[in-house]
Scaffold this motif. Structure first.
Motif, PDB file in Angstrom:
ATOM      1  N   UNK A   1       0.829  -1.194   0.000  1.00  0.00           N
ATOM      2  CA  UNK A   1       0.000   0.000   0.000  1.00  0.00           C
ATOM      3  C   UNK A   1       0.870   1.253   0.000  1.00  0.00           C
TER       4      UNK A   1
ATOM      5  N   UNK B   1     -11.260   1.639   2.033  1.00  0.00           N
ATOM      6  CA  UNK B   1     -10.028   1.552   2.818  1.00  0.00           C
ATOM      7  C   UNK B   1      -9.445   0.142   2.824  1.00  0.00           C
ATOM      8  N   UNK B   2     -10.023  -0.757   2.034  1.00  0.00           N
ATOM      9  CA  UNK B   2      -9.485  -2.109   1.922  1.00  0.00           C
ATOM     10  C   UNK B   2      -9.833  -2.653   0.552  1.00  0.00           C
ATOM     11  N   UNK B   3      -9.157  -3.738   0.182  1.00  0.00           N
ATOM     12  CA  UNK B   3      -9.373  -4.320  -1.141  1.00  0.00           C
ATOM     13  C   UNK B   3     -10.519  -5.332  -1.111  1.00  0.00           C
TER      14      UNK B   3
ATOM     15  N   UNK C   1     -16.311  -7.950   0.048  1.00  0.00           N
ATOM     16  CA  UNK C   1     -16.136  -7.708   1.482  1.00  0.00           C
ATOM     17  C   UNK C   1     -17.448  -7.962   2.235  1.00  0.00           C
TER      18      UNK C   1
ATOM     19  N   UNK D   1     -20.752 -12.205   2.433  1.00  0.00           N
ATOM     20  CA  UNK D   1     -20.171 -13.224   3.319  1.00  0.00           C
ATOM     21  C   UNK D   1     -20.714 -14.622   3.031  1.00  0.00           C
TER      22      UNK D   1
ATOM     23  N   UNK E   1     -15.534 -13.184   1.122  1.00  0.00           N
ATOM     24  CA  UNK E   1     -14.278 -12.612   1.618  1.00  0.00           C
ATOM     25  C   UNK E   1     -13.075 -13.538   1.433  1.00  0.00           C
ATOM     26  N   UNK E   2     -13.303 -14.842   1.524  1.00  0.00           N
ATOM     27  CA  UNK E   2     -12.203 -15.793   1.348  1.00  0.00           C
ATOM     28  C   UNK E   2     -11.774 -15.849  -0.126  1.00  0.00           C
TER      29      UNK E   2
ATOM     30  N   UNK F   1      -9.758 -12.841  -0.610  1.00  0.00           N
ATOM     31  CA  UNK F   1      -8.478 -12.988   0.095  1.00  0.00           C
ATOM     32  C   UNK F   1      -7.428 -13.666  -0.796  1.00  0.00           C
TER      33      UNK F   1
ATOM     34  N   UNK G   1      -6.231 -11.190  -3.323  1.00  0.00           N
ATOM     35  CA  UNK G   1      -5.484 -10.103  -2.673  1.00  0.00           C
ATOM     36  C   UNK G   1      -4.065 -10.594  -2.363  1.00  0.00           C
ATOM     37  N   UNK G   2      -3.984 -11.831  -1.835  1.00  0.00           N
ATOM     38  CA  UNK G   2      -2.675 -12.412  -1.527  1.00  0.00           C
ATOM     39  C   UNK G   2      -1.820 -12.520  -2.779  1.00  0.00           C
TER      40      UNK G   2
ATOM     41  N   UNK H   1      -0.601  -9.142  -3.960  1.00  0.00           N
ATOM     42  CA  UNK H   1       0.483  -8.694  -3.083  1.00  0.00           C
ATOM     43  C   UNK H   1       1.788  -9.399  -3.406  1.00  0.00           C
TER      44      UNK H   1
ATOM     45  N   UNK I   1      -5.134   3.052  -1.745  1.00  0.00           N
ATOM     46  CA  UNK I   1      -6.501   2.926  -1.250  1.00  0.00           C
ATOM     47  C   UNK I   1      -7.009   4.274  -0.748  1.00  0.00           C
ATOM     48  N   UNK I   2      -8.246   4.313  -0.283  1.00  0.00           N
ATOM     49  CA  UNK I   2      -8.874   5.540   0.226  1.00  0.00           C
ATOM     50  C   UNK I   2      -8.799   6.669  -0.805  1.00  0.00           C
TER      51      UNK I   2
ATOM     52  N   UNK J   1     -21.004  -6.077   7.660  1.00  0.00           N
ATOM     53  CA  UNK J   1     -19.712  -5.414   7.876  1.00  0.00           C
ATOM     54  C   UNK J   1     -19.769  -4.458   9.057  1.00  0.00           C
TER      55      UNK J   1
ATOM     56  N   UNK K   1     -17.155  -6.691  13.052  1.00  0.00           N
ATOM     57  CA  UNK K   1     -17.535  -8.080  12.789  1.00  0.00           C
ATOM     58  C   UNK K   1     -16.498  -8.737  11.887  1.00  0.00           C
TER      59      UNK K   1
ATOM     60  N   UNK L   1     -16.497 -12.080   9.098  1.00  0.00           N
ATOM     61  CA  UNK L   1     -17.302 -13.153   8.513  1.00  0.00           C
ATOM     62  C   UNK L   1     -16.695 -14.522   8.808  1.00  0.00           C
TER      63      UNK L   1
ATOM     64  N   UNK M   1     -13.342 -16.090   7.614  1.00  0.00           N
ATOM     65  CA  UNK M   1     -13.303 -16.039   6.161  1.00  0.00           C
ATOM     66  C   UNK M   1     -12.372 -14.946   5.624  1.00  0.00           C
ATOM     67  N   UNK M   2     -11.722 -14.203   6.541  1.00  0.00           N
ATOM     68  CA  UNK M   2     -10.793 -13.163   6.079  1.00  0.00           C
ATOM     69  C   UNK M   2      -9.835 -12.795   7.205  1.00  0.00           C
TER      70      UNK M   2
ATOM     71  N   UNK N   1      -4.578  -6.912   3.487  1.00  0.00           N
ATOM     72  CA  UNK N   1      -5.934  -6.704   2.991  1.00  0.00           C
ATOM     73  C   UNK N   1      -6.390  -5.266   3.086  1.00  0.00           C
ATOM     74  N   UNK N   2      -5.599  -4.429   3.683  1.00  0.00           N
ATOM     75  CA  UNK N   2      -6.042  -3.044   3.802  1.00  0.00           C
ATOM     76  C   UNK N   2      -4.935  -2.111   3.390  1.00  0.00           C
ATOM     77  N   UNK N   3      -5.349  -0.957   2.986  1.00  0.00           N
ATOM     78  CA  UNK N   3      -4.371   0.069   2.764  1.00  0.00           C
ATOM     79  C   UNK N   3      -4.454   1.027   3.929  1.00  0.00           C
ATOM     80  N   UNK N   4      -5.253   0.677   4.878  1.00  0.00           N
ATOM     81  CA  UNK N   4      -5.641   1.633   5.900  1.00  0.00           C
ATOM     82  C   UNK N   4      -4.603   1.740   6.998  1.00  0.00           C
TER      83      UNK N   4
END
Lengths: 428, 133
Positions: A2, A43-45, A50, A53, A69-70, A73, A76-77, A80, A88-89, A154, B67, B69, B117-118, B129-132
């Motif tokens: 990031x 703020x996230x990918x 996301x 679920x 989300x999995x 993931x 995203x991995x 990366x 982001x943001x 979320x 939360x 998931x 799940x994440x 997983x975040x840019x935050x």
């Protein structure tokens, strides 16, 4: 990875980090793009995954049944580990047809950058109450299904206790189950069409499993309640979607969810001059996912709304690969091109670039204009910045008269080594 | 015991085949309408012991979101779904949470685990997983 700051130019910039954008960024890296940047407003990918679920993702690509989300993931991995950069943001404000991007966000502030190729992956958004014109009052308690999904999955809020859901799309049915599991009562799912608009499996595992009634050929004809939804009036419709008088039914509830269609999100595409298809609401694309603007590609629900996330990812792979190919070819092109730089007393030169291989075939003629007249003998000189490559004597030079000079074939080796050619006009 | 025909819809994949299952009580004699072998297995299970994957959320303290998931590592018997939801409602994790982290092991002796799940980072923590910040 990031970022807080970005480079001035990237091979491939991807707008959006949902499944289409992640797929595009990964494929771009794997197909030879050096610098790949994802710009994401959240703020996230992961984009919409996301909040999705529920399971059912990845059956085509992984032969596994994964929660959203999995599924995200995994990509995203991979992004990366391949070294995809992420900003982001950050909200993209503008894209020009020549691939200049303007964006603003809390991480890097106001940024301007260039991309050799762009992949549009902004996804889609939900149709709202205004777009389907439901009559009645305007109380609190009316949400699109996706907004409610974000709250429940979320952010941890329940938007109501007793629900009516309009639309039998997948999100609507999935939310019917989700709200039931969280303790709410879903009174009814209404569908104006004579058939289910989502997947049959969702009818089984979301509605039948929980005894949630579905009524086809029904819609909401009125919303009741002043401050909060108190009830909706449901009505049966004929084949032209006209309400059938006498079939009205008041269903008490405190919340109405709308799951009435998705629309590709193409404000940026329009700014970039991309031609849109009125039937899909997304860009017109060729088999490589290139839009009508050269070097701008598009992938996923921004093009048309898919049934399965796996297909969005695959569209991202195609667009990312095509974008990488475009960027790599462009770089090769530029690296073979030597820039002609206006030196002393030169206003401009045409052509602006010289393909160094062109000297293998013949002398190359260049033309220029001077800044100031010199009414005596002058040298017109071409250098590599330090060493003279060729020169020509002119009796005089005037801004109104183009000066022509040939770069000879025998200068081939010197031009190959040069990163620029400086042309200047000086007194002899 | 006589033969019966039951119509069910296979939910194994997005195709959603309509199956006609001929059976004697819980014993499947014939499955029609399936496009792949999974349909037969699904029909058998659906008559004998219907199961579903369950996905929900559990509370997290100090995370990027309140939360995370979670999902069952395998389908669980349908009658146990609400019991699982109730049990998970009482769970509160501390951030960070890692993907695949076991939230609940061997739920009611079913052998099924509940997994995250994440990744959910702590507020202010940077992860993949975040840019935050």
């Amino acid at each position: 990875m990031s970022l807080d700051r970005v480079k001035p130019i990237y091979d491939v910039v991807v707008i959006g980090s949902g499944p289409g954008g992640l797929g595009a960024a990964i494929a771009a890296k794997k197909n030879g793009a050096d610098d790949v940047l994802i710009i994401e407003r959240d703020n996230e990918l992961g984009g919409i995954l996301v909040q999705c679920i529920h399971n059912g993702f990845g059956v085509e690509i992984f032969k596994e049944d994964l929660p959203g989300p999995l599924y995200a993931h995994r990509f995203i991995q991979e992004a990366n580990s391949l070294g995809v950069e992420v900003l982001s943001d950050t909200m993209v404000l503008d894209i020009t047809p020549l691939r200049k991007i303007t964006a603003v966000g809390k991480r890097a502030g106001f940024v301007e950058l260039e991309a050799r190729a762009i992949v549009l992956a902004m996804g889609c958004r939900e149709r709202t109450r205004a777009q389907i014109r439901i009559p009645g009052t305007r109380p609190a308690g009316i949400y699109t299904a996706g907004t409610a999904q974000r709250f429940v999955n979320v952010e941890g809020y329940m938007p109501g206790n007793r629900f009516v859901i309009l639309g039998s799309g997948d999100i609507g049915m999935i939310m019917a189950r989700r709200l039931t599991l969280e303790g709410a009562k879903v009174e009814r799912v209404l569908e104006i069409m004579p058939f289910l608009t989502g997947l049959t499996r969702n009818y089984v595992q979301c509605l039948l499993d929980y005894n949630i009634p579905l009524e086809l050929r029904h819609t909401v004809s009125r919303i009741l309640g002043n401050y909060r939804v108190e009830a909706v009036e449901a009505v049966e419709v004929d084949e032209n979607w006209n309400p059938i008088p006498g079939t009205e039914e008041i269903i008490p509830c405190d919340t109405l969810l709308l799951s009435v269609g998705l629309i590709p999100e193409n404000e940026l595409s329009r700014k970039a001059g991309v031609i849109l298809d009125p039937n899909t609401g997304g860009p017109v694309v060729d088999e490589s996912m290139q839009t009508s603007v050269s070097g701008i590609f598009a992938a996923g629900n921004v093009v048309h709304v898919y049934d399965l996330v796996d297909w969005v990812t695959e569209a991202g792979f195609i667009a990312g690969k095509s974008a990488a190919k475009y960027a790599v070819e462009m770089k090769k092109g530029i690296s073979r091109q030597v820039k002609l730089v206006a030196g002393a007393n030169v206003r401009y030169i045409v052509p602006q670039y010289l393909d160094s291989e062109s000297l293998a075939e013949s002398d190359q003629r260049i033309q220029l204009r001077v800044v100031r007249p010199i009414e005596e003998k002058v040298w017109v000189e071409v250098t590599d910045g330090e060493h003279l490559i060729t020169r020509k004597l002119e009796r005089y030079v005037r801004p109104g008269e183009i000066v022509t000079i040939k770069i000879p074939k025998k200068a081939y080796d010197e031009v190959q080594k040069a990163d620029k050619l400086v042309v200047r006009v000086t007194r002899s | 015991m006589s033969e019966m025909e039951t119509k069910i819809i296979c939910i194994t994949c997005p195709v959603g085949c309509s199956l006609v299952v001929t059976h004697e009580d819980q014993k499947v004699i014939k499955v029609e309408g399936n496009q792949c072998r999974k349909g037969i297995e699904y029909a058998q299970n659906e008559l004998r012991d219907p199961r579903r994957m369950v996905t929900t959320t559990v509370k997290v303290k100090g995370g990027l979101h309140p939360l995370v998931p979670v999902y069952t590592s395998a389908p669980i018997p349908k009658p146990l779904i609400f019991e699982l939801i109730k049990k998970l409602r009482g769970v509160e994790l501390e951030a960070p949470v890692k993907v695949g982290q076991a939230i609940l092991k061997d739920f009611l002796g079913t052998g099924v685990d509940v997994l995250a799940a994440r990744d959910l980072p702590q507020v202010g923590q940077k992860t993949s997983e975040t840019g935050s910040g």
